[in-house]
Write an enzyme that holds these catalytic residues in place. Structure first.
Site, mmCIF file in Angstrom:
data_model
loop_
_atom_site.group_PDB
_atom_site.id
_atom_site.type_symbol
_atom_site.label_atom_id
_atom_site.label_comp_id
_atom_site.label_asym_id
_atom_site.label_seq_id
_atom_site.Cartn_x
_atom_site.Cartn_y
_atom_site.Cartn_z
ATOM 1 N N GLU A 1 -10.356 1.645 9.924
ATOM 2 C CA GLU A 1 -8.984 1.247 10.289
ATOM 3 C C GLU A 1 -8.135 2.472 10.580
ATOM 4 O OE1 GLU A 1 -7.243 -1.244 7.279
ATOM 5 O OE2 GLU A 1 -9.131 -2.285 6.941
ATOM 6 N N LYS B 1 -5.201 4.913 10.036
ATOM 7 C CA LYS B 1 -4.394 5.223 8.846
ATOM 8 C C LYS B 1 -2.948 5.358 9.303
ATOM 9 C CE LYS B 1 -4.196 8.260 4.819
ATOM 10 N NZ LYS B 1 -2.756 8.379 4.754
ATOM 11 N N ARG C 1 3.227 2.278 1.621
ATOM 12 C CA ARG C 1 2.351 1.210 1.161
ATOM 13 C C ARG C 1 3.214 0.097 0.585
ATOM 14 N NH1 ARG C 1 -3.013 1.917 -1.059
ATOM 15 N NH2 ARG C 1 -3.987 -0.141 -1.087
ATOM 16 N N ARG D 1 4.773 1.455 -3.486
ATOM 17 C CA ARG D 1 3.600 2.070 -4.103
ATOM 18 C C ARG D 1 3.792 2.310 -5.599
ATOM 19 N NH1 ARG D 1 -0.320 6.683 -2.371
ATOM 20 N NH2 ARG D 1 -0.474 7.699 -4.372
ATOM 21 N N GLU E 1 0.855 -1.631 5.061
ATOM 22 C CA GLU E 1 1.700 -0.450 5.218
ATOM 23 C C GLU E 1 2.914 -0.810 6.081
ATOM 24 O OE1 GLU E 1 0.495 2.476 3.828
ATOM 25 O OE2 GLU E 1 1.508 4.098 4.885
ATOM 26 N N PHE F 1 -3.484 -5.146 5.798
ATOM 27 C CA PHE F 1 -4.917 -4.856 5.868
ATOM 28 C C PHE F 1 -5.734 -5.510 4.767
ATOM 29 C CE2 PHE F 1 -2.857 -0.744 4.527
ATOM 30 C CZ PHE F 1 -3.213 -0.753 3.189
ATOM 31 N N ARG G 1 -9.390 4.956 -7.546
ATOM 32 C CA ARG G 1 -9.702 5.730 -6.353
ATOM 33 C C ARG G 1 -11.214 5.890 -6.345
ATOM 34 N NH1 ARG G 1 -6.323 8.810 -3.512
ATOM 35 N NH2 ARG G 1 -4.778 9.011 -5.165
ATOM 36 N N LYS H 1 -10.592 8.102 3.201
ATOM 37 C CA LYS H 1 -9.673 8.437 4.308
ATOM 38 C C LYS H 1 -10.086 9.735 4.982
ATOM 39 C CE LYS H 1 -6.514 10.572 1.094
ATOM 40 N NZ LYS H 1 -5.628 10.312 0.014
HETATM 41 P P1 AMP Z 1 -2.742 9.132 0.923
HETATM 42 O O1 AMP Z 1 -1.325 8.667 0.750
HETATM 43 O O2 AMP Z 1 -2.865 10.322 1.811
HETATM 44 O O3 AMP Z 1 -3.466 9.251 -0.389
HETATM 45 O O4 AMP Z 1 -3.552 8.010 1.743
HETATM 46 C C1 AMP Z 1 -3.755 6.717 1.278
HETATM 47 C C2 AMP Z 1 -2.666 5.844 1.848
HETATM 48 O O5 AMP Z 1 -2.877 5.579 3.222
HETATM 49 C C3 AMP Z 1 -2.608 4.467 1.259
HETATM 50 O O6 AMP Z 1 -2.010 4.464 0.006
HETATM 51 C C4 AMP Z 1 -1.790 3.712 2.299
HETATM 52 O O7 AMP Z 1 -0.411 3.871 2.013
HETATM 53 C C5 AMP Z 1 -2.075 4.471 3.587
HETATM 54 N N1 AMP Z 1 -2.749 3.674 4.619
HETATM 55 C C6 AMP Z 1 -2.410 3.687 5.915
HETATM 56 N N2 AMP Z 1 -3.194 2.895 6.641
HETATM 57 C C7 AMP Z 1 -4.088 2.340 5.778
HETATM 58 C C8 AMP Z 1 -5.169 1.422 5.937
HETATM 59 N N3 AMP Z 1 -5.501 0.934 7.116
HETATM 60 N N4 AMP Z 1 -5.869 1.075 4.828
HETATM 61 C C9 AMP Z 1 -5.538 1.596 3.610
HETATM 62 N N5 AMP Z 1 -4.527 2.458 3.398
HETATM 63 C C10 AMP Z 1 -3.809 2.834 4.473
#
Ligand code: AMP
Length: 570
Positions: A268, A270, A275, A290, A320, A355, A430, A436
Site C-alpha cells: 500500500e 504510505k 493515523r 494515534r 490515515e 486501510f 510492532r 514500511k
Molecule cells: P511511522 O509513523 O513512520 O512509524 O510509519 C507508520 C505509520 O504510517 C502508521 O502509523 C500510519 O500512520 C502511516 N501509514 C500511512 N499509510 C499507511 C498504510 N497504507 N498502512 C499502514 N500505515 C500507514
C-alpha cells in the site's frame, strides 16, 4: 490547626505515599509487591480505576473524556508561586534542583512548613492541612479542569488547582497532583510493571492482563475487570479506542521482501498524514488519534461522511487522514486543522484513506486474516471525496515493490507499507507482518529541549530549536534546526515555547521537553558540540508531530545505526 490524616486506602495521600515507596526502591520485584498490595487494598472499583490510570501516566482513561486538562507549566507555575508565596527566582531554584515541577513543589512546601513552625508562624500550614483528599475528588477536579474552556478558563483553572493544593495533607500529594497533570510520574514504573502488579494483585497471568490492555487501551478498566474476574469482557468495542498495529522498517525493497514468509503480499502507499480510527455505533461517530485522543470535533466533514456509510450499523476503521484536494497537499495544512486555526474543508481539505476494518456489526475482526478484513472493508461504500480506500496491490517480488515505491514517491506519498495477507491485527505491536519502506536516509523524531530568538526578520520570534533524542531515561541533544516552518507556524511555536519555558536565559530558553519534531537531514556526523556525541548535518523540520509524545521520540541507538549505515562518513 486541623490535621485530618485519613488512613483510608483510597485517599490520595495513600496513593502519593505508595508512589514514593515505589520510587524509592530500585528493585522491580519490590515495586510490583508494593503496588499490588496497594491495589488489593483499594476498596472502591472507581478508585482502583483512577489509581491505575494515574500510575500508567495518564490523567484520564483514553476515549472517556473529550478534552484534556490543558494545564501547562505556566498555569501551574502561577498557582504554585501564589500558594507558596514564592518569587519566580525561588521557584526556579527549586525547579533546577529536580528538573521536575512536582518534586520542586514538594520540597518548597516542606521547607515553608519547617520555617513556619520554627518561627512560630503556623499560618502557612494552617491553609494546607484542612481536609484530606480522596481519589475521586482529585479526579473530579481534573475533570473540571478539562471542562474549563473559553473565556475566563485560565482563572477558573487556577482556582481549581489552588483548591486542590490547599487541601493536601502531606507535601507529597502536591507533588503527585503536578506529576499526574504534567505526565511526569517518573517513579520507575513502566506500563509493563503496572500490568504485572495488576496481574499479581488479582491472581491473573501477565499475558491475560497485557492482552486485555492492548485491546482496550485502558489499564484502569482492565484492573477493575481483573479484580472482578471479568477479564474476558475486555473486548474491542466501537466508540472505545484500541491500540494501533505498528509497522517494522526495512531499508531496501530487497530486504523488505525477504522479511515476508508469504508471497504475494499486500503493498500500500504510505500516506503522510495522521493515523486515525473511525468508530461508529448506531449513528454515533468517534474519531481517535494515534495517541488515542478524541479528535472528532476537528474533522466535522469526516464525522458527517462516516454517517453516510449505510452498509453497517457499527464498525471500526483504521486509516490515515491526509490533506488532499485531487492530490496530496502539505502536512502543514492538516496541522492547521489540528490547531483549530482552520476548521473548514475549504482551505484545509482532508481525505480519510481507510486501510483496515477492525470491527463490523457486532464482531471484532482482529483475529481474522488481513485478506478477509480487507475484503469486508472494500464492500463499504465510502463517501467521496472525504473518504476512500488506500491504494493496495498484491506484489510478489522485490522489483514490484521497488516500482510501486517509486510510483508512490512520484505521486507525493511517503513510500510503502507492505503487509502479510494472512496476518491478524495485533493492537499495539510492532512486528514483521507490516513493514514500511520510506526513503534512503530516515528522518528522526526528536523533542525540543531549548530554543532561541531568531535574527533579522525573525528577531521577535523564537525560530531556532535545539532538539534531542532519547538515551534510556535521558535526553541527548543531536542538533539545532532553523528551517522548515512557515512564519505562521513560527509565531504559534513562539507562544508554545513561552508556555513551556522552564528557564528564561534572555535570548535563550530551556523548555519542557514536549514538542516533537520530525527532522530530515543530509547526514549524521560525530561532534563534540552536543552531549550525544553526534550532530545532524543540515537539519530541517519536516513537520511538528503533534500526534507523537516525548515517549515516542527516536533513540540515540537509532542515530548511531544511521551513522554507521552511512556509506560515506562525513
Ligand atoms: P511511522 O509513523 O513512520 O512509524 O510509519 C507508520 C505509520 O504510517 C502508521 O502509523 C500510519 O500512520 C502511516 N501509514 C500511512 N499509510 C499507511 C498504510 N497504507 N498502512 C499502514 N500505515 C500507514
Amino acid at each position: 490547626m486541623t490535621t485530618v490524616y485519613e488512613d483510608s486506602a483510597d485517599s490520595f495521600q495513600k496513593f502519593s505515599l505508595t508512589c514514593d515507596r515505589i520510587k524509592a526502591t530500585p528493585s522491580k520485584l519490590e515495586k510490583i509487591r508494593i503496588l499490588s498490595e496497594y491495589l488489593v487494598g483499594l476498596k472502591d472499583d472507581k478508585d482502583l480505576k483512577i489509581a491505575v490510570t494515574f500510575l500508567s501516566g495518564r490523567v484520564f482513561p483514553p476515549g472517556e473524556v473529550e478534552q484534556e486538562t490543558n494545564v501547562g507549566y505556566s498555569t501551574l507555575w502561577i498557582v504554585i508561586s501564589k500558594i507558596t508565596n514564592s518569587k519566580d527566582t525561588e521557584l526556579s531554584r527549586y525547579y533546577r534542583k529536580y528538573g521536575d515541577l512536582g518534586s520542586a513543589l514538594e520540597d518548597l512546601i516542606s521547607e515553608k512548613i519547617t520555617k513556619a513552625k520554627n518561627s512560630g508562624q503556623l499560618q502557612f500550614s494552617q491553609t494546607l492541612f484542612q481536609k484530606s483528599l480522596t481519589m475521586s475528588h482529585v479526579y473530579n477536579c481534573f475533570l473540571d479542569l478539562s471542562k474549563s474552556t473559553g473565556s475566563g478558563s485560565q482563572s477558573r483553572k487556577q482556582q481549581i488547582l489552588s483548591g486542590l493544593f490547599s487541601n493536601i495533607t502531606v507535601p507529597s500529594e502536591a507533588k503527585y497532583i503536578v506529576k499526574v497533570l504534567t505526565n511526569e510520574m517518573r517513579i520507575g514504573l513502566v506500563e509493563g510493571l503496572v500490568e504485572e502488579s495488576v496481574a499479581r494483585a488479582f491472581s491473573k497471568t501477565l499475558p491475560e492482563v497485557r492482552m486485555a490492555n492492548l485491546i482496550v487501551a485502558n489499564s484502569g478498566m482492565v484492573a477493575v475487570l481483573a479484580r472482578n474476574g471479568k477479564l474476558s469482557e475486555a473486548k474491542l468495542l466501537p466508540l472505545r479506542p484500541t491500540n494501533y498495529m505498528l509497522a517494522d522498517t526495512a531499508e531496501t525493497a530487497e530486504s523488505l521482501f525477504l522479511k515476508f514468509k508469504n508471497s504475494p503480499m499486500y503493498s500500500e502507499y504510505k500516506y503522510d498524514g495522521i493515523r486515525a480510527q473511525v468508530h461508529v455505533d448506531s449513528g454515533q461517530v468517534k474519531i481517535f488519534s494515534r495517541n488515542l485522543a478524541d479528535i472528532t470535533s476537528f474533522f466535522p466533514e469526516l464525522e458527517a461522511g462516516t454517517k453516510m456509510i449505510r452498509e453497517k450499523n457499527s464498525f471500526i476503521l483504521d486509516g490515515e487522514i491526509i490533506a488532499y484536494r485531487g492530490k496530496p497537499l502539505s502536512f502543514q495544512l492538516l496541522q492547521r486543522r489540528l490547531r483549530k486555526i482552520s476548521r473548514s474543508n475549504n482551505d484545509a481539505p482532508i481525505k480519510y484513506l481507510a486501510f483496515d476494518l477492525l470491527y463490523s456489526n457486532g464482531s471484532a475482526l482482529i483475529q481474522e486474516a488481513l485478506g478477509d478484513r480487507v475484503q469486508a472493508l472494500r464492500k463499504l461504500t465510502l463517501p467521496e471525496p472525504v473518504m476512500g480506500f488506500s491504494e493496495q496491490r498484491l506484489v510478489s517480488s522485490a522489483q514490484e515493490i521497488s516500482d510501486m515505491f517509486v510510483e508512490s514517491k512520484n505521486l507525493g506519498y511517503e513510500g510503502l507499507v507492505v503487509k502479510d495477507r494472512f496476518s491478524p491485527y495485533t493492537p499495539g505491536r510492532r512486528g514483521s507482518n507490516w513493514v514500511k519502506l520510506k526513503k534512503e536516509l530516515d528522518t528522526l523524531d526528536v523533542v525540543i529541549v531549548a530554543c532561541e530568538y531568531g535574527h533579522g526578520k525573525r528577531a521577535g520570534v523564537i525560530s531556532d530549536y535545539t532538539f534531542a533524542v532519547s538515551d534510556g531515561s535521558q535526553l541527548k541533544v543531536v542538533g539545532k534546526a532553523y528551517s522548515g516552518l512557515s512564519d505562521e507556524e513560527i509565531a504559534n511555536m513562539t507562544e508554545i515555547m513561552k508556555s513551556l519555558t522552564i528557564q528564561d536565559q534572555g535570548y535563550r530558553r530551556i523548555v519542557k521537553p514536549q514538542v516533537v519534531l520530525e527532522v530530515a537531514f543530509d547526514a549524521i556526523q560525530i561532534s563534540n558540540r552536543h552531549d550525544s556525541g553526534y550532530a545532524l548535518r543540515f537539519p530541517r523540520i519536516k513537520r511538528i508531530r503533534d500526534d507523537k509524545s516525548v515517549k515516542e521520540i527516536d533513540s540515540l541507538d537509532k542515530v548511531k545505526r544511521i551513522y554507521e549505515g552511512q556509506r560515506v562518513r562525513v
